[in-house]
Write an enzyme that holds these catalytic residues in place. Structure first.
Site, PDB file in Angstrom:
ATOM      1  N   ASN A  11       0.873  -1.179   0.000  1.00 30.33           N
ATOM      2  CA  ASN A  11       0.000   0.000   0.000  1.00 30.33           C
ATOM      3  C   ASN A  11       0.910   1.229   0.000  1.00 30.33           C
ATOM      4  O   ASN A  11       1.469   1.593   1.027  1.00 30.33           O
ATOM      5  CB  ASN A  11      -0.887  -0.051   1.256  1.00 30.33           C
ATOM      6  CG  ASN A  11      -1.737   1.190   1.413  1.00 30.33           C
ATOM      7  OD1 ASN A  11      -1.825   2.022   0.506  1.00 30.33           O
ATOM      8  ND2 ASN A  11      -2.371   1.324   2.573  1.00 30.33           N
ATOM      9  N   LYS A  13       0.145   4.224  -0.382  1.00 30.89           N
ATOM     10  CA  LYS A  13      -0.512   5.411   0.192  1.00 30.89           C
ATOM     11  C   LYS A  13      -0.271   6.629  -0.719  1.00 30.89           C
ATOM     12  O   LYS A  13      -0.199   6.478  -1.937  1.00 30.89           O
ATOM     13  CB  LYS A  13      -0.034   5.644   1.626  1.00 30.89           C
ATOM     14  CG  LYS A  13      -0.197   4.370   2.480  1.00 30.89           C
ATOM     15  CD  LYS A  13      -0.012   4.588   3.938  1.00 30.89           C
ATOM     16  CE  LYS A  13      -0.234   3.272   4.673  1.00 30.89           C
ATOM     17  NZ  LYS A  13      -0.142   3.398   6.112  1.00 30.89           N
ATOM     18  N   HIS A  96      -9.568   1.190   5.028  1.00 29.96           N
ATOM     19  CA  HIS A  96      -8.277   1.396   5.693  1.00 29.96           C
ATOM     20  C   HIS A  96      -8.466   2.381   6.836  1.00 29.96           C
ATOM     21  O   HIS A  96      -9.287   3.294   6.745  1.00 29.96           O
ATOM     22  CB  HIS A  96      -7.248   1.940   4.682  1.00 29.96           C
ATOM     23  CG  HIS A  96      -5.865   1.936   5.251  1.00 29.96           C
ATOM     24  ND1 HIS A  96      -5.434   2.908   6.120  1.00 29.96           N
ATOM     25  CD2 HIS A  96      -4.838   1.068   5.108  1.00 29.96           C
ATOM     26  CE1 HIS A  96      -4.186   2.636   6.480  1.00 29.96           C
ATOM     27  NE2 HIS A  96      -3.806   1.521   5.881  1.00 29.96           N
ATOM     28  N   GLU A  98      -6.844   4.810   7.728  1.00 28.09           N
ATOM     29  CA  GLU A  98      -6.640   6.216   7.339  1.00 28.09           C
ATOM     30  C   GLU A  98      -7.876   6.774   6.634  1.00 28.09           C
ATOM     31  O   GLU A  98      -8.030   7.996   6.542  1.00 28.09           O
ATOM     32  CB  GLU A  98      -5.361   6.329   6.494  1.00 28.09           C
ATOM     33  CG  GLU A  98      -4.127   6.162   7.374  1.00 28.09           C
ATOM     34  CD  GLU A  98      -2.902   5.582   6.699  1.00 28.09           C
ATOM     35  OE1 GLU A  98      -2.848   5.553   5.458  1.00 28.09           O
ATOM     36  OE2 GLU A  98      -1.999   5.118   7.440  1.00 28.09           O
ATOM     37  N   GLU A 166      -5.497  -4.557  10.907  1.00 30.21           N
ATOM     38  CA  GLU A 166      -4.467  -3.533  11.051  1.00 30.21           C
ATOM     39  C   GLU A 166      -4.758  -2.686  12.284  1.00 30.21           C
ATOM     40  O   GLU A 166      -5.561  -1.746  12.224  1.00 30.21           O
ATOM     41  CB  GLU A 166      -4.468  -2.611   9.825  1.00 30.21           C
ATOM     42  CG  GLU A 166      -4.158  -3.320   8.537  1.00 30.21           C
ATOM     43  CD  GLU A 166      -3.568  -2.358   7.517  1.00 30.21           C
ATOM     44  OE1 GLU A 166      -2.454  -2.608   7.059  1.00 30.21           O
ATOM     45  OE2 GLU A 166      -4.219  -1.340   7.210  1.00 30.21           O
ATOM     46  N   GLY A 172       2.468   2.520  10.741  1.00 29.42           N
ATOM     47  CA  GLY A 172       3.456   3.575  10.539  1.00 29.42           C
ATOM     48  C   GLY A 172       4.197   3.981  11.797  1.00 29.42           C
ATOM     49  O   GLY A 172       4.886   4.999  11.819  1.00 29.42           O
ATOM     50  N   SER A 210       3.263  -1.857  10.493  1.00 28.96           N
ATOM     51  CA  SER A 210       4.702  -1.927  10.762  1.00 28.96           C
ATOM     52  C   SER A 210       5.308  -3.301  10.461  1.00 28.96           C
ATOM     53  O   SER A 210       6.177  -3.780  11.185  1.00 28.96           O
ATOM     54  CB  SER A 210       5.011  -1.504  12.204  1.00 28.96           C
ATOM     55  OG  SER A 210       4.647  -0.145  12.395  1.00 28.96           O
TER      56      SER A 210
HETATM   57  P1  PGA Z   1       2.778   0.459   7.678  1.00 28.09           P
HETATM   58  O1  PGA Z   1       1.327   0.631   7.033  1.00 28.09           O
HETATM   59  O2  PGA Z   1       3.344  -0.831   7.168  1.00 28.09           O
HETATM   60  O3  PGA Z   1       3.553   1.661   7.216  1.00 28.09           O
HETATM   61  O4  PGA Z   1       2.588   0.435   9.167  1.00 28.09           O
HETATM   62  C1  PGA Z   1       0.457  -0.459   6.884  1.00 28.09           C
HETATM   63  C2  PGA Z   1      -0.838  -0.007   6.284  1.00 28.09           C
HETATM   64  O5  PGA Z   1      -1.334   1.061   6.661  1.00 28.09           O
HETATM   65  O6  PGA Z   1      -1.419  -0.681   5.421  1.00 28.09           O
END
Ligand code: PGA
Length: 248
Positions: A11, A13, A96, A98, A166, A172, A210
């Site tokens: 992803n 983003k 997601h 976000e 998640e 992140g 992460s």
């Molecule tokens: P990350 O993001 O690996 O940077 O923690 C995962 C995600 O949001 O899909």
């Protein structure tokens, strides 16, 4: 029952201009070789078409990061699932965190988006996960069970829907739940799916938050973990491919 083929999804983003995004796609294609896992790239909408050209014929799948619940219409700035399908996408991420937390998306909206995805012939990757406050209150399992119940589209089947757990506080941040905590949530998801679907073992349950080369081996070996949704580490071809090669 044999385990489903693992899925390692990148992803990207809101990252990548044409030059670096296309170079990343090319490097991933060149380095992928034959893998036990299915690879998926979800670039920003601006790069989907060109990344699709780069990975054409490679077996690497293409996906969107979000879609609208309507198939077309007056929705400025949004992208419809049939548009993603038209660009060669096989998958789309919906719900997601976000989107849920940054854009106020509810379970009902996520479900409507997932239904739009299925109607367009896409596989929906439905994301769920608790916040840190919910985990601290001991509500993690309850929250993900509620999100699963509220977000799964009509027409859900193991071939059309992937679930990604998640935890919001792990995305992140470099922090991950303990292996036991990941297993506990994934077994709740599998158990709840089994209440509705006789083929519950065939669903792919991804972990995201992460995932890095230094923790992927442990995470991907856990019971009921069938792949990963990778954010930050998917922007570095070596890290992403290292994670993908961990799957057997
Ligand atoms: P990350 O993001 O690996 O940077 O923690 C995962 C995600 O949001 O899909």
């Amino acid at each position: 029952m044999s385990k489903p083929r693992p899925l390692i999804a990148g992803n990207w983003k809101m990252n990548g201009r044409r030059a670096d995004g296309l170079a990343l796609a090319e490097a991933i294609r060149a380095g992928a070789g034959s893998l036990a896992a299915e690879l998926l790239l979800c670039p920003p909408a601006t790069l989907i078409a060109q990344v699709g050209e780069k990975i054409k014929g490679s077996g690497i799948a293409l996906g969107g990061q979000d879609c609208h619940w309507a198939a077309s219409g007056a929705h400025t700035g949004d992208i419809a699932a049939p548009m993603l399908a038209d660009l060669g996408c096989r998958y789309v991420i919906v719900g997601h965190s976000e989107r849920r937390h940054g854009h106020g998306e509810t379970d009902a909206l996520v479900k409507a988006k997932a239904e739009a995805a299925l109607a367009a012939g896409l596989i929906a990757i439905v994301c769920l996960g608790e916040t840190e406050a919910e985990r601290d209150r001991g509500e993690a399992e309850k929250v993900v069970a509620r999100q699963l119940d509220g977000s799964l589209p009509k027409g859900t089947s193991p071939d059309r829907v992937v679930i990604a757990y998640e935890p919001v506080w792990a995305i992140g941040t470099g922090r991950t739940p303990s292996n036991g905590d990941i297993e506990a949530i994934h077994s709740v998801l599998r158990r709840d799916l089994a209440a509705y679907f006789p083929e519950a073992d065939r669903f792919r349950l991804l972990y995201g938050g992460s995932v890095k080369p230094n923790n992927c081996e442990d995470i991907l070996a856990l019971a009921n973990v069938d792949g990963a949704l990778v954010g930050g580490a998917s922007l570095k071809e070596l890290d992403f491919l290292t994670i993908a090669r961990t799957c057997h």
